[in-house]
Write an enzyme that holds these catalytic residues in place. Structure first.
Site, PDB file in Angstrom:
ATOM      1  N   SER A  49      35.085  48.442  45.510  1.00 46.12           N
ATOM      2  CA  SER A  49      35.530  48.991  44.227  1.00 46.12           C
ATOM      3  C   SER A  49      34.397  49.622  43.418  1.00 46.12           C
ATOM      4  CB  SER A  49      36.207  47.898  43.389  1.00 46.12           C
ATOM      5  OG  SER A  49      35.328  46.819  43.175  1.00 46.12           O
ATOM      6  N   ASP A 382      33.910  46.122  32.881  1.00 45.19           N
ATOM      7  CA  ASP A 382      34.850  45.001  32.913  1.00 45.19           C
ATOM      8  C   ASP A 382      34.154  43.777  33.488  1.00 45.19           C
ATOM      9  OD1 ASP A 382      34.782  45.343  35.649  1.00 45.19           O
ATOM     10  OD2 ASP A 382      36.816  46.171  35.807  1.00 45.19           O
ATOM     11  N   HIS A 385      32.539  45.363  37.069  1.00 43.20           N
ATOM     12  CA  HIS A 385      32.030  46.691  37.400  1.00 43.20           C
ATOM     13  C   HIS A 385      31.194  47.308  36.290  1.00 43.20           C
ATOM     14  CE1 HIS A 385      35.943  46.094  39.521  1.00 43.20           C
ATOM     15  NE2 HIS A 385      35.183  46.418  40.550  1.00 43.20           N
TER      16      HIS A 385
END
Ligand SMILES: *[C@@H]1O[C@H](CO)[C@@H](O)[C@H](O)[C@H]1NC(C)=O
Ligand SMILES: *[C@@H]1O[C@H](CO)[C@@H](O)[C@H](O)[C@H]1NC(C)=O
Ligand SMILES: *[C@@H]1O[C@H](CO)[C@@H](O)[C@H](O)[C@H]1NC(C)=O
Ligand SMILES: *[C@@H]1O[C@H](CO)[C@@H](O)[C@H](O)[C@H]1NC(C)=O
Length: 418
Positions: A49, A382, A385
């Site tokens: 991600s 967040d 990340h």
């Protein structure tokens, strides 16, 4: 060692015909428009991600980011990045001179996109196939490599490369292959003992060895398909991400006052870590080290990163190994680069810009939640990340750092120029 770039030069042919002259002119013109650093015609991205740009959008998965406020600062294209704006590889492809700078996700790429490069990365994925299964669908590294294999097959049947495997191989040898893997093998495997048994089976050293053996095998597959220039990113200090800070044992303090209290839809807890937080109440300690990171996790990561760097050193040493001869690898020490971020003006290092609970790290940024306004001040977007602002620094250091502590043994701009 022959630099792969030499393949395009009209070597050996005494008689230069007009077609050749035309080709040389076209190449010269392209080089001129793309600027001095455009020594690289293509880039392929593999990872999780941290660099996924939308491959999970149509998957049944909790590891998705195609909802607001993700992408709140991203105006150039479709959503799906796990940050407010651009990822590290978005910046890297720009710095490398690729135009347009953004690579399409493989999930939606057109055949014509393939030669310039595509992004195969998938949130929740890891080196191990079972990693991230707690979050639903995703493409593990081996499947990302399979996708690249299909892409090569597709390219080899286009007029440009048909019937000329050598030309395609020479072309791919000039591309940058960015591979960033491993975080989820810890976050969504080894340290998620409710779901996975790896921590019972392996100590950190054995687990790192296992991961690296798998990793080496996948890199060898890419090599066999034509890859020569690799950028291999280490795992960041994930013991310091807001998600882990929120789970530290000393968590008996009141939750953040800015936490929205009307979380009526907590069926959609989009926690990349899967645990959803709040489940670590055993062994309470005095609340003295709120800013401290989780050393157990960072030490396991340290073992892995050290092994990865040794692997890169070994694979770069042509005289020590027969496999992957002529490959050039760059190791990115994201732990080191990350420690440097405070010096770049970031003021909030320990909490997410968007999220819920302690450190904004207990639950990740929820749909339509309001993020912080001063996003350039935050290292973390967040619970997991980095912000676009942090990603920009990670990319700049990878590309241009003069220190082998960031990029080893050379930086990405040098790798591109080989
Ligand atoms: C660090 O993380 C590990 C693995 O999740 C956990 O078992 C441990 O309790 C954590 N350490 C602290 C000090 O919270
Ligand atoms: C490369 O490998 C050879 C043979 O194993 C070894 O002697 C040499 O020290 C290595 N070089 C580097 C730079 O690691
Ligand atoms: C790389 O470094 C050079 C020289 O310091 C600088 O001019 C250039 O802007 C840098 N490029 C990037 C992408 O940071
Ligand atoms: C990395 O990049 C810059 C410019 O792109 C170069 O001047 C510098 O020497 C490189 N760093 C190292 C460690 O060689």
């Amino acid at each position: 060692m022959v630099a792969p770039g030499c393949a395009l030069r009209p070597a050996g042919k005494k008689k230069m015909d007009y077609r050749m002259l035309a080709l040389v002119a076209v190449v010269a013109a392209m080089t001129a428009t793309m600027g001095a650093s455009a020594s690289v015609p293509c880039m392929y991205v593999f990872g999780d991600s941290l660099v996924d740009n939308g491959n999970n959008n149509n998957m049944l998965s909790l590891a998705r980011a195609n909802y607001r406020p993700y992408g709140i600062d991203f105006r150039e294209g479709p959503p799906g990045r796990f940050t407010n704006g651009r990822t590290m590889v978005d910046f890297l492809s720009d710095m490398l001179g690729l135009r347009p700078p953004l690579l399409p996700p493989y999930a939606t790429a057109a055949p014509a996109d393939l030669p310039r490069g595509v992004n195969f990365a998938s949130g929740a994925s890891g080196i191990r196939p079972e990693t991230g299964n707690n979050l639903g669908g995703h493409y593990p590294l081996s499947e990302q490599v399979d996708h690249f294999r299909s892409a090569v097959r597709d390219m080899s049947s286009t007029p440009r490369f048909r019937g000329n495997a050598t030309r395609l191989a020479a072309y791919l040898g000039r591309c940058i292959f960015f591979v960033g893997m491993g975080s989820n093998d810890y976050l969504n495997n080894y340290f998620m003992t409710d779901y996975y048994t790896t921590a019972q089976q392996y100590d950190p050293q054995a687990y790192a060895s296992l991961l690296l053996a798998d990793y080496a095998a996948q890199l060898a597959e890419l090599y066999a398909l034509g890859a020569r220039k690799f950028v291999v990113a280490g795992v960041g200090n994930i013991g310091c991400i807001p998600y882990e800070l929120a789970r530290m044992d000393d968590d008996d303090q009141p939750s953040d006052p800015s936490t929205p209290s009307d979380d009526g839809d907590n069926g959609i807890v989009i926690s990349i870590g899967g645990g959803g937080g709040g489940d670590s109440n055993s062994n309470q300690k005095p609340t003295t080290q709120q800013q401290g990171c989780n050393d157990t996790i960072n030490s396991a990561i340290g073992i892995y990163n050290k092994g990865l760097q040794s692997m890169v050193r070994r694979l770069n040493n042509g005289s020590a190994q027969q496999k992957m001869r002529g490959a050039r690898l760059v190791f990115l020490d994201t732990v080191h680069t990350g420690k440097d971020l405070a010096a770049h003006g970031f003021t909030v290092l320990d909490r997410g810009c968007c999220g819920v609970g302690r450190n904004n790290g207990q639950i990740t940024c929820l749909p339509l939640q309001r993020p912080c306004d001063d996003r350039d001040q935050y290292v973390f977007w967040d619970a997991f990340h980095p912000t676009e602002a942090a990603n920009r620094i990670y990319a700049a250091k990878a590309f241009n750092s003069t220190s082998t502590a960031d990029a080893y043994p050379i930086n990405v701009s040098q790798l591109a120029a080989i």
